[in-house]
Design a protein around this motif. Sequence first.
Motif, mmCIF file in Angstrom:
data_model
loop_
_atom_site.group_PDB
_atom_site.id
_atom_site.type_symbol
_atom_site.label_atom_id
_atom_site.label_comp_id
_atom_site.label_asym_id
_atom_site.label_seq_id
_atom_site.Cartn_x
_atom_site.Cartn_y
_atom_site.Cartn_z
ATOM 1 N N ILE A 10 0.848 -1.199 0.000
ATOM 2 C CA ILE A 10 0.000 0.000 0.000
ATOM 3 C C ILE A 10 0.882 1.247 0.000
ATOM 4 O O ILE A 10 1.900 1.316 0.704
ATOM 5 C CB ILE A 10 -0.930 0.006 1.231
ATOM 6 C CG1 ILE A 10 -1.929 -1.151 1.143
ATOM 7 C CG2 ILE A 10 -1.670 1.333 1.351
ATOM 8 C CD1 ILE A 10 -2.821 -1.288 2.363
ATOM 9 N N LEU A 11 0.491 2.249 -0.786
ATOM 10 C CA LEU A 11 1.183 3.534 -0.783
ATOM 11 C C LEU A 11 0.598 4.393 0.334
ATOM 12 O O LEU A 11 -0.613 4.593 0.406
ATOM 13 C CB LEU A 11 1.024 4.230 -2.128
ATOM 14 C CG LEU A 11 1.571 3.494 -3.347
ATOM 15 C CD1 LEU A 11 1.371 4.325 -4.609
ATOM 16 C CD2 LEU A 11 3.050 3.147 -3.169
ATOM 17 N N TYR A 12 1.482 4.890 1.198
ATOM 18 C CA TYR A 12 1.048 5.650 2.372
ATOM 19 C C TYR A 12 1.691 7.028 2.372
ATOM 20 O O TYR A 12 2.890 7.169 2.123
ATOM 21 C CB TYR A 12 1.430 4.894 3.643
ATOM 22 C CG TYR A 12 1.232 5.677 4.920
ATOM 23 C CD1 TYR A 12 -0.026 5.832 5.478
ATOM 24 C CD2 TYR A 12 2.327 6.260 5.579
ATOM 25 C CE1 TYR A 12 -0.208 6.540 6.663
ATOM 26 C CE2 TYR A 12 2.150 6.963 6.761
ATOM 27 C CZ TYR A 12 0.880 7.103 7.298
ATOM 28 O OH TYR A 12 0.711 7.810 8.457
ATOM 29 N N ALA A 13 0.876 8.072 2.638
ATOM 30 C CA ALA A 13 1.383 9.441 2.732
ATOM 31 C C ALA A 13 0.836 10.088 3.987
ATOM 32 O O ALA A 13 -0.346 9.961 4.298
ATOM 33 C CB ALA A 13 0.987 10.248 1.497
ATOM 34 N N ARG A 14 1.684 10.794 4.713
ATOM 35 C CA ARG A 14 1.295 11.483 5.940
ATOM 36 C C ARG A 14 1.448 12.985 5.741
ATOM 37 O O ARG A 14 2.474 13.447 5.236
ATOM 38 C CB ARG A 14 2.159 11.018 7.110
ATOM 39 C CG ARG A 14 1.703 11.483 8.476
ATOM 40 C CD ARG A 14 2.477 10.744 9.558
ATOM 41 N NE ARG A 14 3.892 11.078 9.511
ATOM 42 C CZ ARG A 14 4.478 12.022 10.264
ATOM 43 N NH1 ARG A 14 3.744 12.718 11.138
ATOM 44 N NH2 ARG A 14 5.758 12.275 10.176
ATOM 45 N N ILE A 15 0.418 13.750 6.096
ATOM 46 C CA ILE A 15 0.450 15.199 5.943
ATOM 47 C C ILE A 15 -0.081 15.856 7.217
ATOM 48 O O ILE A 15 -0.734 15.204 8.033
ATOM 49 C CB ILE A 15 -0.394 15.680 4.733
ATOM 50 C CG1 ILE A 15 -1.860 15.231 4.891
ATOM 51 C CG2 ILE A 15 0.187 15.175 3.424
ATOM 52 C CD1 ILE A 15 -2.785 15.738 3.795
ATOM 53 N N GLY A 16 0.188 17.153 7.376
ATOM 54 C CA GLY A 16 -0.333 17.898 8.523
ATOM 55 C C GLY A 16 -0.761 19.280 8.105
ATOM 56 O O GLY A 16 -0.192 20.279 8.544
#
Length: 271
Positions: free
Chosen positions: A162-168
Amino acid sequence: MGTVLLCQDSLEGVFTGIYKAYERKENHKECKVKAGQPDNYELFASYVEIQPEEELARKVSRTICRDLGMEAYMAICHALATEEEDKADAVYHTVVEGLKQYGKGNQKHFTEKSPFRQATGGIMGNLTNPYVRKVFELSRSTEFEIMRIKQFLRFQELENGILYARIGPKCNILSFIAPHFVNRLPLENFVIHDDKRQLFVVHPAKQEWFVVTGAHFNEEITKRFSTKEQQYEELFTHFCHTIAIKERKNLNLQRQMLPIRFREYMVEFSG
């Protein structure tokens, strides 16, 4: 003095609050709509809790699209995505002003068979009105944040593929950026994680995307990267560090083009 309608901090909640404000048939100047619980209560004001109702919110949404136009509708949606304390009241009075100009501005507007069909976003051009100007400014702020997140978001491949991206982000923009990445990665399973709000965009390959909350989120899973991902991260980080020209280093310009708050979520700065 006056009435303050306290509604849920969501599009559905604020639109329900606007409907209820019209339903009360009070002077709009003496009525306010507020998203969430207030930090300080106004003296002599009457506070009323409003629960979100999907059907009422849908009626307000249709009215705004039909009578004020899609430009105004999108500006309102973007404004409500911010964390600004007075956003709901600014939207409420913008709608009031818009319906004064492009319709009757009364309860008949929130029905299926309104005779008014103006499809114009002209109300957003009335920047002399403080409420309209506030909505315009908040909308621009959200649009700018959307543009930046699209540029700075980084996906990482987990062990399970799975491609995972974290943002804020400053604003609640997941639903605005999701179509951009779905159009570019339609065959991929990916997740975009809003770290500040614990919200997730989930996109199963070849299927529709949806948003979920992270009440039972297992953070350990997102730290297990595939072997290929680790190799590419090392190469990419090395490339970013070696391509720089030491003599032309300009930290002020770097911070202007890439604010520090984005860097903790970017692969090339993770080391």
